[in-house]
Design a protein around this motif. Structure first.
Motif, short mmCIF file in Angstrom:
data_model
loop_
_atom_site.label_atom_id
_atom_site.label_comp_id
_atom_site.label_asym_id
_atom_site.label_seq_id
_atom_site.Cartn_x
_atom_site.Cartn_y
_atom_site.Cartn_z
N TRP A 107 0.92 -1.11 -0.06
CA TRP A 107 0.02 0.12 -0.07
C TRP A 107 0.89 1.28 -0.12
O TRP A 107 0.47 2.35 -0.75
N HIS A 108 2.07 1.22 0.91
CA HIS A 108 2.81 2.30 0.66
C HIS A 108 3.64 2.50 -0.63
O HIS A 108 3.69 3.78 -1.18
N GLN A 109 3.77 1.39 -1.09
CA GLN A 109 4.75 1.47 -2.44
C GLN A 109 3.64 2.13 -3.65
O GLN A 109 4.00 2.62 -4.67
N GLN A 110 2.45 1.89 -3.32
CA GLN A 110 1.41 2.14 -4.27
C GLN A 110 1.02 3.84 -4.17
O GLN A 110 0.04 4.13 -4.84
N GLY A 111 1.45 4.51 -3.38
CA GLY A 111 1.24 5.84 -2.97
C GLY A 111 0.18 6.25 -1.86
O GLY A 111 -0.29 7.21 -1.81
N ARG A 112 -0.11 5.18 -1.03
CA ARG A 112 -0.99 5.44 -0.10
C ARG A 112 -2.50 6.04 -0.65
O ARG A 112 -2.62 6.84 -0.06
N GLU A 113 -2.76 5.33 -1.42
CA GLU A 113 -4.14 5.95 -2.12
C GLU A 113 -5.31 5.39 -1.08
O GLU A 113 -5.01 5.03 0.21
N ASP A 114 -6.58 6.10 -1.36
CA ASP A 114 -7.53 5.66 -0.31
C ASP A 114 -7.73 4.29 0.19
O ASP A 114 -7.84 3.41 -0.48
N LEU A 115 -7.34 4.16 1.48
CA LEU A 115 -7.31 2.94 2.12
C LEU A 115 -8.48 2.03 2.12
O LEU A 115 -8.43 0.90 1.69
N PRO A 116 -9.72 2.62 2.38
CA PRO A 116 -10.86 1.64 2.22
C PRO A 116 -11.15 1.27 0.76
O PRO A 116 -11.66 0.15 0.63
N GLN A 117 -10.90 1.99 0.03
CA GLN A 117 -10.94 1.51 -1.51
C GLN A 117 -10.08 0.53 -1.88
O GLN A 117 -10.41 -0.38 -2.74
N TRP A 118 -8.88 0.67 -1.47
CA TRP A 118 -7.78 -0.19 -1.88
C TRP A 118 -8.11 -1.38 -1.20
O TRP A 118 -7.62 -2.47 -1.88
N ILE A 119 -8.50 -1.57 -0.11
CA ILE A 119 -8.83 -2.92 0.60
C ILE A 119 -10.25 -3.65 -0.11
O ILE A 119 -9.96 -4.65 -0.23
#
Length: 749
Positions: A118-130
């Protein structure tokens, strides 16, 4: 669910040692306590969600501490209902928020791998990423080794991150041992992991032996301090030190650590028995016998033959002792015999020259020595009886042919015994002992009931303490009897008792059933008796008796403090019966003596007996119904009960069969009493009373006294039924010695 396997097990190459004898339950570094086991288990904690043993006021130690921390609430039931379990730290750790991931949660609700992605992908919106699944799935791993953990292992330890961190915080102990401790956390256990081998298996073997003996409760908390102290002893086996050295090293005494000390001494004893062997083949050659190895009770009871220096006499005494024990002679009696022979051997060093040195002169010198050492003639008789028994048995069985045949003890060698006065207690003392308020001060209900039984029945204390649970039997009329085993005579016997004592015994029976699942005795031992299979100790009762006499301040007629022994109640019981004109034959049977000589210690022999007359007599009740003669095992006891009733409740027209000391509800109204019994010898009295009763009825009718007339009509009907019953066909058969109406009718014809 991952099942944890034992980390280590006993070495199968240990042969016949303790490890080879362990059952699977005990062949573990951590032994779990089964709550249903009466030795290592017990009642569980009152907290519904807790399955640990209750050790403090119905609670486990952890919940007891929590109850104290919560301010000791008075409503214990409500508090117990909301108290949590003790296994909170074993709950399932949180997993990564990614649905398809089974790794342990670290930061931001993600496992370490997904958090890094998640950090490597730019810390995008966490709920959406999950919600999008966090990218491609991670490689599948093995399951965490921690018991019941559903997460994947990470790293070489084979643990998930959560459990690996806990293992690291524990200073990285051996992984298998740590996992075993975690799996059994919050459960009652004997933790033997810190003990060296073979000490670990020696302790496990001792626990197994305790369980098999079913005698001493051994719960994990009771020996936890010992298990923690043993690893620092610097030895690998319990047998590397003596019992005395262990006690000194650990600082145990009767005041401190007595439970741990007793377990340690028992463990050493079990190991020594295993190493040295048990049974007659192993024990007989030794000069000190441990009786537990021969199957007799007692941890440390032993016979010592080492002081008998003449080897021929030592061997002869050992052989005699073995034979006596094998024929059922009591251990205490055999022990007294051995002490008597030991004293004899110590007095004559010349006996080391062989059996030929035992001459009549030696016997006569021994008689003189005994007069000096034992002024009491009864004590001297015991010493001589033991020596005579050894000589007689040795000759009878041909054990020692070299014994001179003329050497023996003759009746003239025994001292004359003077018959002492009966040891009955004065009535002033008995009145104090029988007072209900004094009996209520007996702290132990077992001891209180035993005291009542001994006072009311005259039983020996050993017989009373070993009463079976079903010791009450009743005859055809419902009268209670106490069934017991006369251990001295080796037979079963019965004695009549009153209903109050029978009720007290019934209450005790219910209490015993509530305490044990399958009890054997009415008065079970209160400790070291998890199954109720061991009887109340007579030594314990004697101590309770002394304390009770002191508490009640029992004094004689001269205001002196009295000393009472249980056997004095037996003398008092017999003396009371004699003083109440009970025949000596009845007293003999009540006390279950073999001969009148034993009973004559209480009174002179009475030549009259009424038993045969009672059995021959035709007995009817108030309805004129014939009563069958009691037969079977209770016949003697029923006869004794009726004999006592005759002596204490004499009636002019029959006999009362009311049980002893029971209150009568028909006072002075025997002809309406259901326990009244009469025989043909009282027919003249019945006919005379019938004439008087009919006259009273006529007078009452003439005067209009209907109630008085009705009362007497009941008596009239009973008298007519009694007379008809006694005059009936079963009365005499027309015998010339009978004076009934049937015989008179026959003569008239």
């Amino acid at each position: 669910m991952r099942q944890l396997q034992p980390t280590t097990s006993p070495d199968p190459g240990l042969g016949t040692g303790p490890a080879a004898r362990l059952r699977p339950q005990f062949a573990q570094p951590v032994i779990l306590a089964d709550p249903d086991d009466p030795v290592i288990g017990g009642p569980t904690c009152l907290i519904p969600v807790c399955d640990r043993l209750a050790v403090i006021f119905g609670k486990c130690s952890a919940h007891h501490r929590r109850w104290i921390d919560d301010g000791r609430p008075d409503d214990l039931s409500a508090w117990a209902g909301r108290a949590p379990a003790n296994r909170r730290w074993l709950h399932q750790p949180a997993k990564c928020a990614i649905v398809t991931c089974r790794r342990s949660r670290r930061e931001h609700g993600l496992c370490h791998s997904h958090a890094s992605r998640w950090h490597q992908q730019g810390r995008e919106d966490l709920p959406q990423w999950i919600g999008s699944g966090g990218g491609p799935p991670l490689p599948a791993g093995t399951d965490c080794r921690f018991p019941d953990c559903g997460l994947e292992a990470e790293g070489e330890a084979g643990l998930c991150v959560h459990h690996r961190n806990r293992w690291v915080r524990a200073d990285r102990p051996p992984i298998d041992s740590w996992l075993l401790g975690c799996a059994t956390f919050g459960r009652d256990r004997f933790d033997l992991r810190a003990l060296p081998e073979p000490m670990r298996w020696e302790i496990a073997y001792a626990i197994q032996c305790r369980v098999d003996e079913r005698r001493t409760i051994t719960r994990p908390h009771s020996i936890r301090r010992l298990l923690r102290a043993l690893p620092a002893a610097g030895v690998a086996s319990l047998l590397d030190r003596t019992a005395e050295a262990w006690t000194a090293h650990l600082g145990f005494s009767s005041d401190r650590g007595h439970i741990e000390r007793r377990f340690l001494l028992d463990a050493i004893g079990y190991l020594q028995d295993l190493e040295e062997g048990v049974g007659w083949d192993a024990e007989f050659p030794r000069d000190v016998w441990l009786l537990r190895r021969l199957g007799f009770p007692g941890r440390d009871a032993r016979f010592r033959f080492t002081v008998i220096e003449p080897l021929w006499l030592r061997h002869l005494t050992k052989r005699w002792a073995r034979w006596r024990l094998s024929t059922g002679i009591a251990v205490a009696t055999v022990g007294a015999d051995i002490r008597a022979i030991t004293s004899f051997a110590q007095s004559f060093p010349t006996l080391r020259n062989g059996p030929e040195a035992l001459t009549r002169q030696v016997v006569e010198v021994h008689l003189a020595h005994l007069v000096e050492r034992f002024p009491n003639p009864k004590s001297r008789t015991g010493q001589l009886t033991s020596l005579a028994g050894l000589l007689r048995t040795a000759r009878q069985h041909g054990w020692e042919p070299r014994l001179p045949p003329q050497v023996d003890l003759f009746p003239e060698d025994y001292p004359r015994l003077t018959r002492g006065a009966p040891r009955a207690l004065p009535e002033t003392v008995m009145a104090q002992l029988e007072r209900p308020d004094n009996l209520a001060r007996f702290t132990d209900p077992r001891g209180r009931l035993l005291a009542r039984i001994l006072m009311n029945t005259g039983l020996r204390v050993g017989d009373g303490s070993k009463l079976p649970l079903d010791c009450i039997v009743r005859d055809g009329q419902g009268a209670p009897y106490l069934r017991y085993t006369n251990h001295k005579m080796r037979r079963e016997a019965f004695v009549p008792i009153d209903t109050d004592l029978a009720q007290a015994i019934a209450v005790q029976q219910q209490a015993v059933f509530g305490e044990f699942d399958d009890p054997r005795f009415l008065l079970p031992r209160p400790n070291r008796n998890p199954e109720g299979k061991v009887a109340f100790s007579t030594a314990t009762f004697r101590g309770q008796l002394r304390e009770w006499l002191r508490t009640c301040d029992i004094r004689d007629e001269h205001r002196r403090a009295v000393h009472v022994t249980p056997h004095q109640w037996r003398h008092t019981f017999g003396t009371r019966l004699i003083n109440n004109d009970v025949s000596q034959e009845t007293v003999r049977r009540l006390l279950d003596h073999d001969s009148h000589a034993m009973t004559s210690h209480y009174a002179r022999l009475s030549d009259t007996t009424i038993r045969e007359q009672w059995e021959r007599a035709r007995k009817v009740n108030i309805a004129g119904e014939e009563l069958a003669t009691d037969r079977g095992p209770l016949a003697d006891a029923v006869w004794m009960k009726n004999n006592l009733a005759r002596a204490k409740m004499a009636l002019p027209n029959g006999y009362c069969t009311l049980p002893l000391q029971q209150k009568c509800e028909f006072a002075n109204a025997c002809l309406t009493c259901p326990v009244f019994v009469t025989t043909a010898e009282f027919l003249p009295q019945h006919r005379r009373q019938l004439e008087q009763t009919q006259a009273l009825i006529a007078h009452a009718d003439a005067g209009g006294h209907q109630r008085l007339a009705e009362m007497n009509r009941t008596v009239e009907r009973n008298l007519i039924a009694i007379i008809d019953g006694l005059d009936g066909p079963g009365c005499c058969g027309g015998a010339s010695s009978c004076s009934c109406s049937r015989k008179r009718g026959t003569d008239a014809g």
